[in-house]
Write a protein that holds these residues in place. Structure first.
Motif, PDB file in Angstrom:
ATOM      1  N   ARG A  58      37.139  29.204  33.960  1.00 23.09           N
ATOM      2  CA  ARG A  58      38.206  30.009  33.734  1.00 23.09           C
ATOM      3  C   ARG A  58      39.409  29.215  34.031  1.00 23.09           C
ATOM      4  NH1 ARG A  58      36.560  35.319  37.246  1.00 23.09           N
ATOM      5  NH2 ARG A  58      34.620  35.839  35.930  1.00 23.09           N
ATOM      6  N   GLU A  59      40.335  29.184  33.090  1.00 20.04           N
ATOM      7  CA  GLU A  59      41.723  28.651  33.305  1.00 20.04           C
ATOM      8  C   GLU A  59      42.377  29.353  34.534  1.00 20.04           C
ATOM      9  OE1 GLU A  59      44.298  28.144  30.208  1.00 20.04           O
ATOM     10  OE2 GLU A  59      42.539  27.466  28.869  1.00 20.04           O
ATOM     11  N   ASN A  60      43.132  28.616  35.424  1.00 19.67           N
ATOM     12  CA  ASN A  60      44.015  28.950  36.529  1.00 19.67           C
ATOM     13  C   ASN A  60      42.909  29.718  37.467  1.00 19.67           C
ATOM     14  OD1 ASN A  60      46.289  28.174  35.296  1.00 19.67           O
ATOM     15  ND2 ASN A  60      46.337  30.142  34.062  1.00 19.67           N
ATOM     16  N   SER A  61      41.747  29.207  37.681  1.00 20.84           N
ATOM     17  CA  SER A  61      40.865  29.700  38.638  1.00 20.84           C
ATOM     18  C   SER A  61      40.427  28.776  39.791  1.00 20.84           C
ATOM     19  CB  SER A  61      39.502  30.078  37.972  1.00 20.84           C
ATOM     20  OG  SER A  61      38.796  28.994  37.343  1.00 20.84           O
ATOM     21  N   LEU A  62      40.028  29.273  40.911  1.00 17.75           N
ATOM     22  CA  LEU A  62      39.552  28.556  42.173  1.00 17.75           C
ATOM     23  C   LEU A  62      38.381  27.965  41.878  1.00 17.75           C
ATOM     24  CD1 LEU A  62      40.510  27.616  44.970  1.00 17.75           C
ATOM     25  CD2 LEU A  62      39.139  29.738  45.691  1.00 17.75           C
ATOM     26  N   THR A  63      38.106  26.732  42.018  1.00 14.84           N
ATOM     27  CA  THR A  63      36.699  26.088  41.599  1.00 14.84           C
ATOM     28  C   THR A  63      36.036  26.153  43.433  1.00 14.84           C
ATOM     29  OG1 THR A  63      37.430  24.837  39.871  1.00 14.84           O
ATOM     30  CG2 THR A  63      35.427  24.066  41.197  1.00 14.84           C
ATOM     31  N   VAL A  64      34.798  26.561  43.394  1.00 13.31           N
ATOM     32  CA  VAL A  64      34.143  26.594  44.557  1.00 13.31           C
ATOM     33  C   VAL A  64      33.008  25.927  44.329  1.00 13.31           C
ATOM     34  CG1 VAL A  64      32.940  27.979  46.341  1.00 13.31           C
ATOM     35  CG2 VAL A  64      35.074  28.759  45.381  1.00 13.31           C
ATOM     36  N   SER A  83      42.485  41.837  47.606  1.00 13.28           N
ATOM     37  CA  SER A  83      43.539  42.547  48.693  1.00 13.28           C
ATOM     38  C   SER A  83      44.565  43.304  47.943  1.00 13.28           C
ATOM     39  CB  SER A  83      44.240  41.391  49.414  1.00 13.28           C
ATOM     40  OG  SER A  83      44.625  40.291  48.399  1.00 13.28           O
ATOM     41  N   ASP A  84      44.579  43.037  46.516  1.00 16.14           N
ATOM     42  CA  ASP A  84      45.571  43.668  45.652  1.00 16.14           C
ATOM     43  C   ASP A  84      45.273  45.310  45.481  1.00 16.14           C
ATOM     44  OD1 ASP A  84      47.461  44.625  43.776  1.00 16.14           O
ATOM     45  OD2 ASP A  84      47.107  43.096  42.221  1.00 16.14           O
ATOM     46  N   LYS A  85      46.131  46.118  45.575  1.00 18.83           N
ATOM     47  CA  LYS A  85      45.979  47.506  45.424  1.00 18.83           C
ATOM     48  C   LYS A  85      45.540  47.952  44.175  1.00 18.83           C
ATOM     49  CE  LYS A  85      48.943  48.952  49.210  1.00 18.83           C
ATOM     50  NZ  LYS A  85      50.476  49.424  49.515  1.00 18.83           N
ATOM     51  N   MET A 111      41.311  34.207  41.544  1.00 15.33           N
ATOM     52  CA  MET A 111      41.686  34.582  42.937  1.00 15.33           C
ATOM     53  C   MET A 111      42.978  35.313  42.638  1.00 15.33           C
ATOM     54  SD  MET A 111      39.525  33.856  44.800  1.00 15.33           S
ATOM     55  CE  MET A 111      40.065  33.787  46.537  1.00 15.33           C
ATOM     56  N   ALA A 112      43.596  35.811  41.465  1.00 18.88           N
ATOM     57  CA  ALA A 112      45.046  36.245  41.371  1.00 18.88           C
ATOM     58  C   ALA A 112      45.311  37.679  41.993  1.00 18.88           C
ATOM     59  CB  ALA A 112      45.290  36.759  39.751  1.00 18.88           C
ATOM     60  N   ALA A 113      44.171  38.428  42.423  1.00 23.16           N
ATOM     61  CA  ALA A 113      44.367  39.731  43.245  1.00 23.16           C
ATOM     62  C   ALA A 113      43.417  39.571  44.636  1.00 23.16           C
ATOM     63  CB  ALA A 113      43.756  40.891  42.626  1.00 23.16           C
ATOM     64  N   SER A 114      43.169  38.251  44.986  1.00 22.75           N
ATOM     65  CA  SER A 114      42.394  38.004  46.085  1.00 22.75           C
ATOM     66  C   SER A 114      42.749  36.474  46.998  1.00 22.75           C
ATOM     67  CB  SER A 114      41.104  37.734  45.777  1.00 22.75           C
ATOM     68  OG  SER A 114      40.207  37.602  46.942  1.00 22.75           O
ATOM     69  N   ASP A 115      42.713  36.534  48.263  1.00 27.93           N
ATOM     70  CA  ASP A 115      43.129  35.425  49.028  1.00 27.93           C
ATOM     71  C   ASP A 115      41.901  34.988  50.014  1.00 27.93           C
ATOM     72  OD1 ASP A 115      43.554  37.485  50.701  1.00 27.93           O
ATOM     73  OD2 ASP A 115      45.454  36.895  51.133  1.00 27.93           O
ATOM     74  N   GLU A 116      40.749  35.633  50.098  1.00 27.91           N
ATOM     75  CA  GLU A 116      39.602  35.492  50.579  1.00 27.91           C
ATOM     76  C   GLU A 116      38.223  35.756  49.807  1.00 27.91           C
ATOM     77  OE1 GLU A 116      37.498  37.737  54.514  1.00 27.91           O
ATOM     78  OE2 GLU A 116      39.705  38.396  54.137  1.00 27.91           O
ATOM     79  N   PHE A 117      37.065  34.911  50.224  1.00 30.84           N
ATOM     80  CA  PHE A 117      36.010  35.198  49.764  1.00 30.84           C
ATOM     81  C   PHE A 117      34.895  35.043  50.734  1.00 30.84           C
ATOM     82  CE2 PHE A 117      36.708  31.000  48.811  1.00 30.84           C
ATOM     83  CZ  PHE A 117      35.502  30.045  49.001  1.00 30.84           C
TER      84      PHE A 117
END
Length: 198
Positions: A58-64, A83-85, A111-117
């Protein structure tokens, strides 16, 4: 996805029922409906299987990148904490897959709506032997996670992760049942259509 395959099941059942109309004024309409259902079903299954087979980049995604340095293969899952409502669900679980010893897998997270996994590793079906919590302060920096020990960083969070993974497995099992039934009905519909044309 579950509802789509359920609706497909109903449409394919009607396609089989309409195969009894061999004469009369409903004959042509029944045949048109059956052809339409078969074409739509083939299109849906083609799209589904191709989308499941291709790379999930996915573009603009976090690679894990998950590296299994343990001596045994583990079945890994990632639980994304939103974390996004405005997010549809607070937790999103996905299966990374079974990673053998000294191998790795790459997953792409939006991770647009998240900062943790969280990362959960299972030996067997329900035996969670690894759990770790990861915050993402910089969403542009890829994550490399090497699993070296059997640890559980948080008993409370791992229980939440276990519930999310079990829910995901249940949803996948339901989908698998409906997909199997749909494929069987699709085969019967195609067979009857070809047989009638001959």
């Amino acid at each position: 996805m579950f509802y789509l395959f359920f609706l497909l099941f109903i449409a394919l059942c009607f396609g089989l029922i309409f195969s009894v109309f061999r004469s009369g004024r409903f004959k042509n309409w029944a045949k048109i409906f059956r052809i339409f259902v078969v074409v739509i079903s083939v299109g849906i299954f083609t799209f589904y299987f191709v989308s499941r087979s291709v790379n999930h980049f996915r573009e603009n995604s976090l690679t894990v990148q998950l590296i299994n340095s343990l001596p045994f293969p583990l079945d890994f899952y990632i639980v994304q904490v939103n974390s996004d409502k405005n997010a549809a669900e607070k937790y999103e679980a996905r299966r990374v897959g079974n990673i053998r010893s000294s191998y790795y897998r790459i997953e792409y997270l939006d991770m647009a709506a998240s900062d943790e996994f969280w990362v959960a590793g299972f030996m067997g079906k329900k035996n969670m032997v690894y759990f770790s919590q990861h915050s993402v302060p910089n969403k542009n920096e890829d994550q490399i996670i090497e699993i070296r020990n059997y640890i559980n960083q948080s008993q409370k969070l791992s229980e939440v992760a276990q519930i999310q993974v079990e829910d995901l497995k249940l949803e996948n099992m339901k989908s698998a049942i409906w997909i199997t039934l749909d494929l069987l009905l699709l085969f019967l519909n195609i067979t009857l259509l070809v047989k009638r044309q001959k």
